[in-house]
Design a protein around this motif. Structure first.
Motif, short mmCIF file in Angstrom:
data_model
loop_
_atom_site.label_atom_id
_atom_site.label_comp_id
_atom_site.label_asym_id
_atom_site.label_seq_id
_atom_site.Cartn_x
_atom_site.Cartn_y
_atom_site.Cartn_z
N TYR A 61 0.84 -1.20 0.00
CA TYR A 61 0.00 0.00 0.00
C TYR A 61 0.87 1.26 0.00
O TYR A 61 0.54 2.25 -0.65
N ARG A 62 1.99 1.22 0.73
CA ARG A 62 2.92 2.36 0.72
C ARG A 62 3.52 2.56 -0.67
O ARG A 62 3.78 3.68 -1.09
N ALA A 63 3.76 1.48 -1.39
CA ALA A 63 4.38 1.56 -2.71
C ALA A 63 3.39 2.07 -3.76
O ALA A 63 3.74 2.91 -4.59
N VAL A 64 2.17 1.54 -3.74
CA VAL A 64 1.12 1.95 -4.69
C VAL A 64 -0.17 2.10 -3.90
O VAL A 64 -0.80 1.11 -3.53
N ARG A 65 -0.50 3.34 -3.64
CA ARG A 65 -1.72 3.64 -2.87
C ARG A 65 -2.94 2.97 -3.50
O ARG A 65 -3.13 3.03 -4.70
N GLY A 66 -3.73 2.29 -2.68
CA GLY A 66 -4.90 1.58 -3.16
C GLY A 66 -4.66 0.09 -3.34
O GLY A 66 -5.60 -0.68 -3.39
N SER A 67 -3.40 -0.32 -3.44
CA SER A 67 -3.08 -1.74 -3.58
C SER A 67 -3.39 -2.47 -2.29
O SER A 67 -3.38 -1.87 -1.21
#
Length: 141
Positions: A116-122
């Protein structure tokens, strides 16, 4: 490459090809839109007692976000693998239990946070999306 858990468990090192993303929501609008998912079944083994558990989880990621822009399948696979490996390293340092099932749950929770930190919403999910086919990873002891 194997990552030994301090509690006597092992899990595999994740490679981008392990994340077989399929589009579950087509990207139809300009900007943030669309959704992909992958499913993995990964063994977690306590090498001291050879207890094992198949850790099953889904990985879901937007196709495009406002912050990251368009995320190709290749990039999504690399991000997912990097985040899974980072989560594995964190869990390896201080597993909450030598029980493979509990190690799996700890890993999924940490993987979800890192992704989630890498790609918001993941997100990392307990159940796999119905359109995905599980990638079954075999553990080589």
């Amino acid at each position: 490459m194997m990552l030994p858990l301090l509690a006597g468990c092992t899990i595999n090192h994740y490679l981008p090809r392990h994340f077989d993303f399929v589009t579950v929501v087509e990207k139809t609008e300009p900007g943030a839109d669309g959704w992909r998912a992958a499913c993995l079944h990964v063994p977690v083994v306590n090498t001291q007692g050879l207890d094992s558990y198949v850790c099953k989880f889904g990985v879901e990621m937007p196709i495009e976000t406002a912050a990251e822009g368009y995320i190709s399948v290749t990039l999504a696979q690399r991000i997912a693998a990097d985040c899974a490996n980072e989560a594995g390293r964190i869990v390896l340092r201080a597993p909450s239990s030598p029980t493979p099932g509990l190690v799996c749950e700890q890993f999924k929770k940490k993987f979800d946070e890192v992704l989630y930190r890498a790609v918001r919403g993941s997100m990392v999910t307990t159940a796999c999306h119905e359109r995905t086919t599980p990638t079954i990873i075999h553990l080589n002891l």
